[in-house]
Every structure is written in structure tokens, then in C-alpha cells.
Design an enzyme around this catalytic site. Structure first.
Site, PDB file in Angstrom:
ATOM      1  N   LYS A 174     -15.127  54.394 -26.078  1.00 50.53           N
ATOM      2  CA  LYS A 174     -15.811  53.096 -26.209  1.00 50.53           C
ATOM      3  C   LYS A 174     -15.319  52.140 -25.130  1.00 50.53           C
ATOM      4  CE  LYS A 174     -12.134  50.638 -27.950  1.00 50.53           C
ATOM      5  NZ  LYS A 174     -11.427  49.650 -27.127  1.00 50.53           N
ATOM      6  N   ASP A 197      -9.992  50.752 -34.593  1.00 57.33           N
ATOM      7  CA  ASP A 197     -11.171  51.094 -33.780  1.00 57.33           C
ATOM      8  C   ASP A 197     -11.966  52.254 -34.371  1.00 57.33           C
ATOM      9  OD1 ASP A 197     -10.750  49.155 -31.870  1.00 57.33           O
ATOM     10  OD2 ASP A 197      -9.610  50.472 -30.526  1.00 57.33           O
TER      11      ASP A 197
HETATM   12  O1  C5P Z   1      -5.080  49.584 -36.244  1.00 57.09           O
HETATM   13  P1  C5P Z   1      -4.333  50.109 -35.065  1.00 57.09           P
HETATM   14  O2  C5P Z   1      -3.244  51.056 -35.455  1.00 57.09           O
HETATM   15  O3  C5P Z   1      -5.242  50.667 -34.010  1.00 57.09           O
HETATM   16  O4  C5P Z   1      -3.625  48.861 -34.386  1.00 57.09           O
HETATM   17  C1  C5P Z   1      -2.575  48.986 -33.470  1.00 57.09           C
HETATM   18  C2  C5P Z   1      -1.825  47.680 -33.374  1.00 57.09           C
HETATM   19  O5  C5P Z   1      -2.650  46.708 -32.715  1.00 57.09           O
HETATM   20  C3  C5P Z   1      -1.479  47.058 -34.709  1.00 57.09           C
HETATM   21  O6  C5P Z   1      -0.239  47.504 -35.156  1.00 57.09           O
HETATM   22  C4  C5P Z   1      -1.429  45.573 -34.377  1.00 57.09           C
HETATM   23  O7  C5P Z   1      -0.214  45.228 -33.762  1.00 57.09           O
HETATM   24  C5  C5P Z   1      -2.507  45.425 -33.305  1.00 57.09           C
HETATM   25  N1  C5P Z   1      -3.808  44.994 -33.839  1.00 57.09           N
HETATM   26  C6  C5P Z   1      -3.968  43.685 -34.297  1.00 57.09           C
HETATM   27  N2  C5P Z   1      -5.189  43.277 -34.763  1.00 57.09           N
HETATM   28  C7  C5P Z   1      -6.235  44.128 -34.767  1.00 57.09           C
HETATM   29  C8  C5P Z   1      -6.100  45.457 -34.286  1.00 57.09           C
HETATM   30  C9  C5P Z   1      -4.863  45.849 -33.835  1.00 57.09           C
HETATM   31  O8  C5P Z   1      -3.018  42.895 -34.301  1.00 57.09           O
HETATM   32  N3  C5P Z   1      -7.414  43.702 -35.213  1.00 57.09           N
END
Ligand code: C5P
Length: 285
Positions: free
Chosen positions: A11, A138
Site C-alpha cells: 500500500k 494497517d
Molecule cells: O499497530 P502496529 O503494530 O502496526 O503499530 C506499530 C506502532 O506504531 C505502534 O506500537 C505505535 O507506536 C504506532 N502507531 C500509533 N498509532 C497508530 C498506528 C501505529 O501510534 N494509529
């Protein structure tokens, strides 16, 4: 034993805005996301009768339960009460990791789609996307695919009109950015320019590629560029061959450019390949 095959598509964030920090530590986002043709291939053997395994063609990718594809299989089986009697996942990796292209999330989404299809599609696409939120922010969009407005932590999705046909160049420089660190940084800086998501939605509705290109904007781009000036070098190459617009995707470090033609994209691609191993030509999917 049965083997399932599913494509996992990368993406781009055409826009990415961070609206604020939430109580759960995540951030509220508003982003127009677009699926593109850079893909991994995911194969899943079911009924191996052995402990779960995961193999990946690229080095440096975890091959245990911390891999998002493995997590996705766990989440699906536990939510749907399925016991596949052993799973072996094989990933042929082409999406560079640490790029902001959602490679790990795409693999996870492919696992969710493949398992859902195999079990007779008990979940609608939107229900499957909702399940994907348990795997990563994502993943919901990567389940849905196409063009969509993504909000909340990444779990609120709204389909938008398909992006008009175009050619992207995508270039990942040799450094990667830690996503949690970048989110911490954005909390401490004043965001100078926010993307205009409403205008982007109108431009998509009108199918106006020039306007879409003008409106691509990612609040993380200036934060990462301030520390890695080579992003400007990559952009300048794209610009000198008529890029309609260019920006970093997600939390980086890849840059994408919308090029005026395949021929110009090919020239830019060849030039960037002299310095970077990960350069691609891609289309919206
Ligand atoms: O959800 P995911 O594991 O992909 O997110 C990785 C990191 O990115 C999270 O631990 C957080 O620090 C940050 N994040 C965030 N807000 C979001 C998506 C991700 O703060 N909406």
C-alpha cells in the site's frame, strides 16, 4: 494436506495525517490509502499434522509467532474456532520491509483472506478487516484493498472511488525508520502542513490525477526528511523527469512518485537503481 495461494499487495499512503494521541498510546489517523502492484506471494499448507512453521524468502524477517502472517492465522483460527491440524506458511518476499509499504500487514491480510475463503467465507470483507485490527493497524486496509479513507487507529475504513490509472516509481533508501519512535517524535513537533483529505476525496471522485498528485501529503515526510536529506535527492530525480507529485509513504522510508508516463518512470527507475537496490515501477490495484 491442502495448499492455499494468495497475493499480498503493498500500500501507499496518498495522504497521512496524525490527528492526536489516544489514551491507549496509539494515534488517531486520517489517511487515504492505495493498494499497488508490488506483491508478495503467500502459500499456506493446512493439515500438515506438525507444529506450525513459517518460511520467508528474504533474510531478517521473523519466522516465528511474531511474524504478522503467523499472528493472523492464530487470530483467525481462534476467532472462528478452527483447528487446521498444522499450518506451514511460505512467503515469497518482494515488498521491502521497513519501507512504509505495509509488507508485513499485506502478508497478514493475505493469510486472513486465504483462510476465510478456505472455510467458505464465513466473514464478510469488512468483518475480516475488523478481525485484522487485532494483528496490526494497517491490516484492516490490506484486507479491503483498493482506495479507501482510513481513520481511527487504522480500523475505520470507507471505500473511495478507484484511483485513476497511473504509474508510480517507488524507491526505498537503505535506512529504515522505527514507527513507534516516529510517532513519539511527531508528538513533540508542531505539524506545519496537514493534508487536505476532503479535497483528495473530491479529486478521486473527479478522477483528476493532476489534482490527486498535487494533494499527496504525509505529516511524517518532513520529520524524516529533516534527518535523512537523501529523500530530497530521490525526489529531485523524480522531479527532473516530470513527476506530478511525490512523497514518503507511511512511516517511511520509501518515497513514491506519480510519473507522467511509463517511459519516464523507466528512466527514473534505472537512474535510482544505480544507488538503491529497492526501486520499483508500480500501478494502482
Ligand atoms: O499497530 P502496529 O503494530 O502496526 O503499530 C506499530 C506502532 O506504531 C505502534 O506500537 C505505535 O507506536 C504506532 N502507531 C500509533 N498509532 C497508530 C498506528 C501505529 O501510534 N494509529
Amino acid at each position: 494436506m491442502t495448499t492455499l495461494y494468495e497475493g499480498a499487495f503493498a500500500k501507499l499512503n496518498l495522504t497521512l495525517d496524525v490527528l492526536g494521541k489516544r489514551e491507549d498510546g496509539y494515534h488517531d489517523l486520517k489517511s487515504v490509502m492505495q493498494t499497488i502492484s508490488i506483491r508478495d506471494d503467500v502459500e499456506i499448507d493446512l493439515g500438515t499434522g506438525k507444529p506450525w512453521t513459517l518460511e520467508c524468502s528474504a533474510e531478517g524477517i521473523p519466522t516465528d509467532s511474531s511474524n504478522l502472517a503467523w499472528k493472523a492465522a492464530e487470530v483467525f483460527c481462534s476467532a472462528m474456532g478452527k483447528d487446521p491440524d498444522g499450518i506451514a506458511i511460505r512467503i515469497t518476499k518482494r515488498i521491502p520491509s521497513g519501507a512504509g509499504l505495509g509488507g508485513g500487514s499485506a502478508d497478514a491480510a493475505a493469510v486472513l483472506r486465504a483462510l476465510n475463503k478456505h472455510y467458505g467465507s464465513p466473514l464478510s470483507v469488512l468483518a475480516l478487516a475488523e478481525l485484522g485490527a487485532q494483528v496490526g493497524s494497517d491490516v484492516p486496509f490490506c484486507v479491503l484493498c483498493g482506495t479507501a479513507m482510513v481513520e481511527g487507529r487504522g480500523e475505520r475504513l470507507r471505500k473511495l472511488p478507484d484511483m485513476p490509472e497511473c504509474v508510480f516509481v517507488v524507491c526505498k533508501p537503505d535506512f529504515s525508520v522505527s514507527t513507534p519512535e516516529l510517532y513519539r517524535k511527531i508528538d513533540s513537533v508542531a505539524i506545519a502542513r496537514h493534508p487536505d483529505n476532503t479535497a483528495m476525496e473530491s479529486a478521486l471522485l473527479a478522477g483528476d490525477l493532476g489534482k490527486i498528485a498535487d494533494l499527496i501529503e504525509n505529516v511524517f515526510d518532513p520529520v524524516v526528511t529533516a534527518e535523512h536529506l537523501e529523500l530530497n535527492y530521490i525526489k529531485s530525480i523524480c522531479n527532473s523527469y516530470g513527476a506530478l507529485g511525490m512523497q514518503m509513504t507511511g512511516s517511511g522510508s520509501a518515497i513514491f512518485a506519480i510519473m507522467p508516463s511509463f517511459e519516464y518512470a523507466a528512466v527514473v527507475c534505472n537512474m535510482l537503481k544505480e544507488n538503491y537496490p529497492n526501486v520499483f515501477i508500480a500501478m494502482p490495484v
